[in-house]
Motif scaffolding. Structure first.
Motif, mmCIF file in Angstrom:
data_model
loop_
_atom_site.group_PDB
_atom_site.id
_atom_site.type_symbol
_atom_site.label_atom_id
_atom_site.label_comp_id
_atom_site.label_asym_id
_atom_site.label_seq_id
_atom_site.Cartn_x
_atom_site.Cartn_y
_atom_site.Cartn_z
ATOM 1 N N ILE A 198 0.866 -1.180 0.000
ATOM 2 C CA ILE A 198 0.000 0.000 0.000
ATOM 3 C C ILE A 198 0.906 1.234 0.000
ATOM 4 O O ILE A 198 1.848 1.318 0.788
ATOM 5 C CB ILE A 198 -0.905 0.020 1.254
ATOM 6 C CG1 ILE A 198 -1.799 -1.223 1.286
ATOM 7 C CG2 ILE A 198 -1.706 1.302 1.326
ATOM 8 C CD1 ILE A 198 -2.869 -1.277 0.232
ATOM 9 N N GLY A 236 9.599 -2.716 11.135
ATOM 10 C CA GLY A 236 8.253 -3.131 10.724
ATOM 11 C C GLY A 236 7.529 -2.154 9.829
ATOM 12 O O GLY A 236 6.301 -2.166 9.761
ATOM 13 N N LEU A 237 8.246 -1.306 9.118
ATOM 14 C CA LEU A 237 7.552 -0.325 8.267
ATOM 15 C C LEU A 237 7.582 -0.696 6.779
ATOM 16 O O LEU A 237 7.189 0.095 5.938
ATOM 17 C CB LEU A 237 8.153 1.071 8.456
ATOM 18 C CG LEU A 237 7.958 1.696 9.829
ATOM 19 C CD1 LEU A 237 8.463 3.133 9.834
ATOM 20 C CD2 LEU A 237 6.496 1.675 10.242
ATOM 21 N N GLY A 238 8.057 -1.894 6.457
ATOM 22 C CA GLY A 238 7.948 -2.341 5.069
ATOM 23 C C GLY A 238 9.222 -2.241 4.245
ATOM 24 O O GLY A 238 9.159 -2.321 3.022
ATOM 25 N N LYS A 239 10.378 -2.114 4.898
ATOM 26 C CA LYS A 239 11.622 -2.015 4.119
ATOM 27 C C LYS A 239 11.912 -3.339 3.395
ATOM 28 O O LYS A 239 12.199 -3.344 2.206
ATOM 29 C CB LYS A 239 12.802 -1.647 5.033
ATOM 30 C CG LYS A 239 12.602 -0.333 5.764
ATOM 31 C CD LYS A 239 13.775 0.006 6.648
ATOM 32 C CE LYS A 239 13.998 -0.960 7.796
ATOM 33 N NZ LYS A 239 12.943 -0.965 8.837
ATOM 34 N N THR A 240 11.812 -4.444 4.134
ATOM 35 C CA THR A 240 12.063 -5.751 3.523
ATOM 36 C C THR A 240 11.073 -5.984 2.379
ATOM 37 O O THR A 240 11.440 -6.491 1.314
ATOM 38 C CB THR A 240 11.899 -6.863 4.587
ATOM 39 O OG1 THR A 240 12.800 -6.576 5.643
ATOM 40 C CG2 THR A 240 12.187 -8.234 4.031
ATOM 41 N N HIS A 241 9.825 -5.593 2.631
ATOM 42 C CA HIS A 241 8.795 -5.760 1.603
ATOM 43 C C HIS A 241 9.222 -5.041 0.308
ATOM 44 O O HIS A 241 9.143 -5.608 -0.783
ATOM 45 C CB HIS A 241 7.477 -5.182 2.135
ATOM 46 C CG HIS A 241 6.282 -5.532 1.313
ATOM 47 N ND1 HIS A 241 5.116 -6.017 1.843
ATOM 48 C CD2 HIS A 241 6.073 -5.456 -0.020
ATOM 49 C CE1 HIS A 241 4.249 -6.232 0.866
ATOM 50 N NE2 HIS A 241 4.800 -5.882 -0.275
ATOM 51 N N ARG A 298 3.961 -4.560 11.201
ATOM 52 C CA ARG A 298 4.026 -5.974 11.596
ATOM 53 C C ARG A 298 3.086 -6.213 12.772
ATOM 54 O O ARG A 298 2.386 -7.226 12.833
ATOM 55 C CB ARG A 298 5.467 -6.352 11.959
ATOM 56 C CG ARG A 298 5.656 -7.847 12.051
ATOM 57 C CD ARG A 298 7.090 -8.268 12.272
ATOM 58 N NE ARG A 298 7.944 -7.976 11.151
ATOM 59 C CZ ARG A 298 8.961 -7.120 11.194
ATOM 60 N NH1 ARG A 298 9.212 -6.460 12.303
ATOM 61 N NH2 ARG A 298 9.718 -6.920 10.149
ATOM 62 N N GLU A 326 -0.432 -6.412 11.587
ATOM 63 C CA GLU A 326 -0.756 -7.733 11.044
ATOM 64 C C GLU A 326 -0.986 -8.733 12.174
ATOM 65 O O GLU A 326 -1.903 -9.549 12.105
ATOM 66 C CB GLU A 326 0.417 -8.260 10.203
ATOM 67 C CG GLU A 326 0.498 -7.665 8.831
ATOM 68 C CD GLU A 326 1.668 -8.226 8.018
ATOM 69 O OE1 GLU A 326 1.649 -8.058 6.815
ATOM 70 O OE2 GLU A 326 2.596 -8.816 8.619
HETATM 71 N N1 LIG Z 1 2.853 -0.300 2.896
HETATM 72 C C1 LIG Z 1 2.602 -1.587 3.192
HETATM 73 N N2 LIG Z 1 1.592 -2.235 2.567
HETATM 74 C C2 LIG Z 1 1.323 -3.509 2.873
HETATM 75 N N3 LIG Z 1 2.004 -4.240 3.783
HETATM 76 C C3 LIG Z 1 3.014 -3.653 4.408
HETATM 77 C C4 LIG Z 1 3.374 -2.297 4.157
HETATM 78 N N4 LIG Z 1 4.412 -1.964 4.935
HETATM 79 C C5 LIG Z 1 4.702 -3.062 5.645
HETATM 80 N N5 LIG Z 1 3.876 -4.082 5.346
HETATM 81 C C6 LIG Z 1 3.883 -5.428 5.931
HETATM 82 O O1 LIG Z 1 4.350 -5.324 7.269
HETATM 83 C C7 LIG Z 1 5.161 -6.422 7.605
HETATM 84 C C8 LIG Z 1 6.510 -5.918 8.089
HETATM 85 O O2 LIG Z 1 7.193 -5.341 6.982
HETATM 86 P P1 LIG Z 1 8.762 -5.542 6.730
HETATM 87 O O3 LIG Z 1 9.234 -6.860 7.271
HETATM 88 O O4 LIG Z 1 9.023 -5.238 5.317
HETATM 89 O O5 LIG Z 1 9.302 -4.372 7.659
HETATM 90 P P2 LIG Z 1 10.815 -3.890 7.882
HETATM 91 O O6 LIG Z 1 10.769 -2.414 7.819
HETATM 92 O O7 LIG Z 1 11.725 -4.598 6.961
HETATM 93 O O8 LIG Z 1 11.055 -4.351 9.370
HETATM 94 P P3 LIG Z 1 12.468 -4.661 10.112
HETATM 95 O O9 LIG Z 1 13.110 -3.329 10.335
HETATM 96 O O10 LIG Z 1 12.035 -5.303 11.381
HETATM 97 O O11 LIG Z 1 13.256 -5.560 9.234
HETATM 98 C C9 LIG Z 1 5.267 -7.277 6.346
HETATM 99 O O12 LIG Z 1 4.371 -8.345 6.438
HETATM 100 C C10 LIG Z 1 4.861 -6.340 5.238
HETATM 101 O O13 LIG Z 1 4.222 -7.034 4.177
#
Ligand SMILES: Nc1ncnc2c1ncn2[C@@H]1O[C@H](COP(=O)(O)OP(=O)(O)OP(=O)(O)O)[C@@H](O)[C@H]1O
Length: 440
Positions: free
Chosen positions: A113, A146-151, A305, A308
């Protein structure tokens, strides 16, 4: 026959004139099989109609047609949003999901999103996938957990593979990179390690903050980075802090990290959180009422996260208890993980006070009937924010504003929404006030 006209005429004697005006403002309905569909301009309108008049409409329809029709209230705003998303998705080539590398098939751009929080990172990632090695190299994405960087990292790899199925991609985390390096060193085959990382088109390294004080790993990454950069191969890195705050990483590596484009993924605002909840609810095949979504969006602070996790817990509970998800159930189930207290203290009075302060008007003016331009604007914004930032019903909000009926509140919400669409400065003011109230 004009069914809607007949319905409104039947309802007219029993409802107040403002509600009648709102009902007359609906111009699109459709009778299809056993369904009567009513289209409202937006979600607020839909919720209002749905919760106040759906049953009455059903009864009148029965009288008019002799049939027990299903009444469905649909917001055109939502249809529009879905159309826009579909349009964007059509422009993206189909993402190839079967990967030889360890990518999560769900972490694609179509499942991401986009909001103000991640728009820049998203656009940069798309640009990089379309033109790897040539524009932002490296792309450094940072933001809280948990803000979606890995995503975004995985989605970039999926996207690049969809354009070039033969692309050689490695996704790894800084931790895994280090363990792999140690394993190769123990085998005495460091050259094989370097060879592996030299022959790739895209290198994604997640969580580089874990490289802090790992001197040997940093040296190796520096070597690999330079080799890739020289032949214009793309590198994307993620971290929980910007390069400038990564203490304990060698200066020469840091300066490489910061030499391309550094973008931040920020915490999502309420609207984006709502969209994410909707999306995840669909993924989890959950039917969640709007008030529950709003409640979760407001109570889960920022971490997606966690958001979810809340839905998973709620789904399990609703399945075990064989009961639909309701607001009461949500409060009960999530009380251990959400800061519910914080939300309960969040009152309409606080909103009125903040808005009154901002516009330098008196609270009594907001609660009164003054038509002064500034007061009317403050009153309408306060009503809008009360609707979006509290769990109060329209009736409760109208009482808190000393209004006789809730149609005034609905009209105010509509006005603010429309104004936000066409006036950027106004939108920024409302968002500023919202964030101020949320964070103070
Ligand atoms: N904008 C978004 N739209 C849909 N899902 C999202 C979005 N941002 C995060 N998520 C979901 O939230 C969960 C956590 O995201 P992710 O693992 O990418 O976070 P991160 O920033 O890499 O966290 P960390 O710093 O702990 O590694 C995942 O399941 C991801 O799909």
């Amino acid at each position: 026959m004009d069914i809607w006209g007949d319905i409104v005429s039947s309802m007219a004697p029993n409802i107040d004139k403002n509600s009648l005006k709102l009902l007359k403002g609906i111009h699109k309905t459709k009778l299809e099989n056993n369904k009567f569909k009513i289209y409202t301009p937006d979600i607020v309108y839909r919720d209002w109609l749905d919760s106040n008049y759906k049953e009455d409409i059903k009864k009148i329809l029965y009288r008019l047609t002799g049939k027990n029709l299903i009444v469905e209230v649909i917001s055109e705003e939502e249809i529009q949003l879905k159309k826009e998303k579909r349009k964007i998705e059509k422009q993206l080539p189909k993402e190839k999901l079967a990967q030889p590398i360890n990518l999560n098939p769900k972490f694609t751009f179509s499942n991401l999103i986009i909001g103000n929080c991640n728009k820049v990172a998203y656009k940069a990632a798309i640009a990089v996938a379309e033109n790897p090695g040539n524009i932002y190299n490296p792309l450094f994405i940072y933001g809280d957990i948990g803000l979606g960087k890995t995503h975004i990292l995985h989605a970039t790899a999926h996207y690049m593979l969809s354009k070039n199925p033969d692309a050689n991609i490695i996704y790894t985390t800084a931790d895994a990179f280090m363990s792999e390096l140690i394993a190769y060193m123990q085998k005495g085959s460091i050259l094989d390690f370097r060879r592996k990382y030299k022959n790739i088109d895209l290198l994604l390294i997640d969580d580089v903050q874990f490289l802090v004080r790992k001197e040997r790993t940093q040296i190796e990454l520096y070597y690999i980075f330079n080799a890739l950069h020289l032949i214009r191969k793309q590198v994307i890195l993620s971290s929980d802090t910007p390069p400038s705050k990564l203490k304990g990483i060698q200066g020469r590596l840091l300066s490489r990290f910061a030499s391309g484009l550094v973008v931040e993924v920020k915490p999502p605002d309420i609207e984006t959180k709502l969209k994410i909840i909707k999306k995840k609810a669909q993924e989890f095949k959950m039917d969640i009422p709007y008030d529950v979504m709003l409640f979760i969006a407001k109570t889960v602070n920022t971490n997606i996260r966690e958001l979810e996790g809340s839905l998973t817990k709620l789904k399990a509970y609703s399945q075990i208890m064989e009961r639909p998800v309701t607001l009461d159930m949500t409060r009960e189930v999530l009380k251990d993980i959400l800061e519910i207290k914080q939300i309960e203290e969040f009152s309409i009075e606080k909103i009125q006070k903040e808005v009154a302060n901002y516009f330098a008007v008196n609270i009594n003016e907001i609660l009164g009937s003054s038509r002064k331009k500034k007061v009317v604007m403050a009153r309408q914004i306060a009503m809008y924010l009360a609707r979006y930032l509290t769990d109060k019903s329209l009736n409760e909000i109208s009482k808190a504003f000393k209004k006789k009926d809730h149609t005034t509140v609905i009209n105010a919400i509509e006005k603010v929404k429309k104004q936000m669409e066409k006036d950027r400065k106004f939108k920024l003011t409302v968002e500023f006030l919202r964030d101020k109230i949320l964070t103070s």
